[in-house]
Design an enzyme around this catalytic site. Structure first.
Site, PDB file in Angstrom:
ATOM      1  CE  LYS A  52       7.201  44.528   1.010  1.00  0.00           C
ATOM      2  NZ  LYS A  52       7.043  43.074   0.798  1.00  0.00           N
ATOM      3  CD  GLN A  96       4.399  41.258  -1.089  1.00  0.00           C
ATOM      4  OE1 GLN A  96       5.527  41.730  -1.074  1.00  0.00           O
ATOM      5  NE2 GLN A  96       3.584  41.379  -0.077  1.00  0.00           N
ATOM      6  CG  ASP A 119      11.370  38.917   1.702  1.00  0.00           C
ATOM      7  OD1 ASP A 119      11.149  39.804   2.539  1.00  0.00           O
ATOM      8  OD2 ASP A 119      10.640  38.707   0.708  1.00  0.00           O
TER       9      ASP A 119
END
Ligand SMILES: Nc1nc(=O)c2c([nH]1)NC[C@@H]1CN(c3ccc(C(=O)N[C@@H](CCC(=O)O)C(=O)O)cc3)C=[N+]21
Ligand SMILES: [Mg+2]
Length: 281
Positions: A52, A96, A119
């Site tokens: 990422k 994460q 997200d």
């Protein structure tokens, strides 16, 4: 059968973003910023986070990694999130998952500012998605919708069967398909006669996390198959669908790797730029 090339589509999107970010950075005097919080040393998570960060740099987004120890107290993790919520150079904030045992991920996700929630996991963004309102959308399902759009797969009026009901993939994916006028069925571990449900689908979207769960006897000839599975087995990376077995049954299908995975990362970049544009007014 058409192979739906997610890697290629993701590369095109990243090039488009690179151009867009260069223009926006010149106009606003600062680049978009993404903070990535990684707690603990899970090897798979470390690889994802590195990928990422690399993808960000490639398109001109500044990524800031925060690697925190596995035994960090909940309160300290929450402090880190609140600190980043108030940092004006940070447009996107990603925690994460999964978190190490003992940490409450829902509490943390609820704390992320909805305007930085790249997200799309915050209840405000999930709620707005359910209502059909503009929002930051979960990366994997949003990436799948873009992947289908860019391959001329129109879901309107089609029967879509989603296998899996997770909060990060199955549920938001079902809502996005519904928003685009598909007739949506969500299957899960308690579904009776799952094969019959999948057999009725024009579009099968598999996010169960079981290697080769979807076999040729379950798929209607001519159906489109989207494989969201990332299963690490002794044979390497395997999807939720039996790719070889479906070759002459499906009309189009995503491979694993090179299908949905790269689109997830591309969508994270899209969401970060979207959050940045929103912050810049
Ligand atoms: N807060 C949070 N957001 C996430 O978006 C998130 C997460 N946590 N935790 C883990 C999952 C998993 N995920 C993937 C991203 C890219 C690939 C990807 O690029 N896959 C490549 C290759 C992968 C490989 O070779 O290992 C492919 O399918 O071609 C896969 C999986 C994001 N996740
Ligand atoms: Mg893939």
């Amino acid at each position: 059968m058409q192979i739906i090339d997610g890697k290629k589509t993701a590369a095109i999107i990243r090039q488009e973003l690179k151009d867009q970010v260069a223009v926006l950075t010149a106009r606003h005097g600062r680049a978009p910023g993404l903070a990535v919080i990684l707690v603990g040393g899970d090897p798979a998570s470390q690889v994802y986070v590195r990928n990422k960060e690399r993808a960000c740099e490639d398109v001109g987004i500044i990524s800031k990694g925060f690697r925190l120890p596995e035994d960090i107290p909940q309160a300290q993790l929450e402090d880190t999130i609140m600190f980043l919520n108030s940092d004006p150079a940070i447009d996107g904030l990603l925690l994460q998952l999964p978190l190490p045992k003992g940490l409450d991920s829902q509490r943390c996700l609820d704390l992320i500012s909805p305007s930085k929630d790249v997200d799309g996991f915050h209840p405000v963004n999930m709620g707005r998605l359910a209502l059909g309102l503009p929002c930051l959308r979960s990366c994997t399902p949003a990436g799948i919708m873009t992947l289908m759009e860019r391959h001329g797969i129109d879901v309107s009026g089609k029967k879509a069967v989603v296998i899996g009901r997770s909060n990060i993939v199955g549920k938001p994916l079902a809502l996005m398909l519904l928003q685009k006028n598909a007739t949506v069925t969500v299957c899960h571990s308690r579904t009776r006669n799952i094969a019959a449900e999948v057999c009725s689908a024009d579009i099968v979207l598999a996010a169960v996390g079981i290697p080769k769960f979807v076999t040729r006897d379950m798929v209607k000839p001519g159906a489109v198959v989207i494989d969201v599975g990332i299963n690490r087995t002794e044979l390497g990376l395997v999807g939720d669908c039996d790719f070889e077995g479906l070759q002459d049954v499906a009309s189009a299908m995503t491979p694993v790797p090179g299908g949905v995975g790269p689109m997830t990362i591309a969508q994270l970049l899209v969401n970060t730029v979207e959050a940045y544009v929103e912050h810049m007014g």
